[in-house]
Design a protein around this motif. Structure first.
Motif, PDB file in Angstrom:
ATOM      1  N   GLU A  17     -37.118  63.869 -22.590  1.00 42.92           N
ATOM      2  CA  GLU A  17     -36.118  64.475 -21.727  1.00 42.92           C
ATOM      3  C   GLU A  17     -36.643  65.782 -21.157  1.00 42.92           C
ATOM      4  O   GLU A  17     -37.418  66.499 -21.808  1.00 42.92           O
ATOM      5  N   VAL A  18     -36.209  66.076 -19.952  1.00 39.98           N
ATOM      6  CA  VAL A  18     -36.535  67.378 -19.345  1.00 39.98           C
ATOM      7  C   VAL A  18     -36.008  68.479 -20.261  1.00 39.98           C
ATOM      8  O   VAL A  18     -34.882  68.415 -20.768  1.00 39.98           O
ATOM      9  N   GLY A  19     -36.847  69.504 -20.483  1.00 34.24           N
ATOM     10  CA  GLY A  19     -36.486  70.614 -21.362  1.00 34.24           C
ATOM     11  C   GLY A  19     -37.121  70.533 -22.732  1.00 34.24           C
ATOM     12  O   GLY A  19     -37.156  71.519 -23.471  1.00 34.24           O
ATOM     13  N   MET A  20     -37.642  69.351 -23.094  1.00 33.75           N
ATOM     14  CA  MET A  20     -38.290  69.198 -24.401  1.00 33.75           C
ATOM     15  C   MET A  20     -39.565  70.039 -24.480  1.00 33.75           C
ATOM     16  O   MET A  20     -40.245  70.266 -23.470  1.00 33.75           O
ATOM     17  N   GLU A  21     -39.889  70.471 -25.701  1.00 32.59           N
ATOM     18  CA  GLU A  21     -41.143  71.190 -25.922  1.00 32.59           C
ATOM     19  C   GLU A  21     -42.333  70.241 -25.771  1.00 32.59           C
ATOM     20  O   GLU A  21     -42.269  69.079 -26.160  1.00 32.59           O
ATOM     21  N   VAL A  22     -43.390  70.756 -25.158  1.00 33.53           N
ATOM     22  CA  VAL A  22     -44.658  70.019 -25.054  1.00 33.53           C
ATOM     23  C   VAL A  22     -45.632  70.668 -26.024  1.00 33.53           C
ATOM     24  O   VAL A  22     -46.021  71.825 -25.861  1.00 33.53           O
ATOM     25  N   GLU A  23     -46.021  69.920 -27.039  1.00 29.66           N
ATOM     26  CA  GLU A  23     -46.901  70.436 -28.082  1.00 29.66           C
ATOM     27  C   GLU A  23     -48.318  69.912 -27.853  1.00 29.66           C
ATOM     28  O   GLU A  23     -48.528  68.710 -27.755  1.00 29.66           O
TER      29      GLU A  23
END
Length: 268
Positions: free
Chosen positions: A259-265
């Motif tokens: 989803e848009v807004g999720m953290e990208v690790e």
């Protein structure tokens, strides 16, 4: 912290992008992404905006069991997923790959032929008929539908901002047709990533994306830039061994939802 700032799906290769808040991933990348394509009726060769800029005005809404086509002056048409059976298969060619996929039928063919201006067919790729990735990339089980070579494309927002600053005007992200846009990282930080995780989905970064004349087409109007931007500027600082790089090609490992807004690790 890096975050997923945008998601885009392109149900039909070279059609308008569809902005999403949430996307599901399956064996071929983003569900519904580039599973449909236009081909020349006689040769089976694929069409794209490279030769037909008017395809930028073709809207395709993915519905799971089919798509809805719409374009200025043509109205709209609902097209169900065609049956995958021998009598319905058509030989098609995309770049160096030649294979057989289901044809969407006569009504769809008449509609897309009116858009293109010559005899054209609409085809669909089920996951069982998907292509392998280019030799030397990915794992043995990795597959791709009708995308040029890889299932997914990621671009950092800062990379586009850097390019816009050098060109001297804001550039639309959709010129570059990413699936995933990431904010919070430095310009071109994605060049150094090898594995990332978004929510519960892990993705492998396979290679930089080599850009072409399609980036000079205005996604809103379908018109090409008279000054050949952004390719002119990209060539001055993103050319490597004859290719112009912008964005990264990826594959996803297993199903999941982002989803848009999720953290990208960044894992590696």
């Amino acid at each position: 912290m890096f975050r997923l700032s945008a998601l885009y799906r392109y149900p039909l290769k070279s059609c308008m992008g569809e902005s999403l808040q949430q996307a599901r991933f399956d064996e071929l990348g983003m569900s519904g992404d580039r599973r449909w394509m236009l081909v020349d009726e006689a040769s089976g060769r694929f069409y794209s905006q490279r030769a037909l800029p008017q395809m930028s005005q073709l809207s395709v809404l993915w519905k799971g069991d089919g798509v809805t086509l719409s374009a200025p002056g043509l109205g709209s048409l609902d097209v169900p997923v065609p049956v995958d059976e021998e009598a319905n298969l058509r030989g098609i060619t995309i770049w160096r790959d030649t294979f057989r996929v289901p044809d969407a039928g006569e009504e769809a063919a008449r509609w897309v032929s009116a858009l293109v201006g010559k005899p054209t067919r609409l085809v669909h790729v089920p996951k069982e008929r998907a292509r392998w990735l280019p030799s030397g990339y990915g794992a043995s089980e990795d597959r791709v539908g009708f995308a040029d070579g890889f299932p997914l494309l990621l671009i950092g927002q800062s990379s586009l901002d850097d390019l816009s600053g050098k060109v001297g005007r804001p550039l639309e992200m959709l010129r570059f047709r990413p699936n995933l846009v990431v904010t919070g990282a430095e310009a071109f930080a994605e060049d150094g990533w090898k594995r990332i995780r978004i929510g519960g989905v892990e993705l492998r970064v396979l290679k930089p994306c080599s850009r072409c004349i399609m980036t000079t087409i205005d996604p809103a109007t379908g018109e090409r830039s008279a000054d050949r931007e952004p390719m002119t500027t990209l060539k001055t600082y993103r050319e490597r061994e004859g290719d112009i790089w912008f964005g990264q090609n990826l594959v996803s490992d297993g199903p999941g939802v982002v989803e848009v807004g999720m953290e990208v690790e960044v894992l590696e």
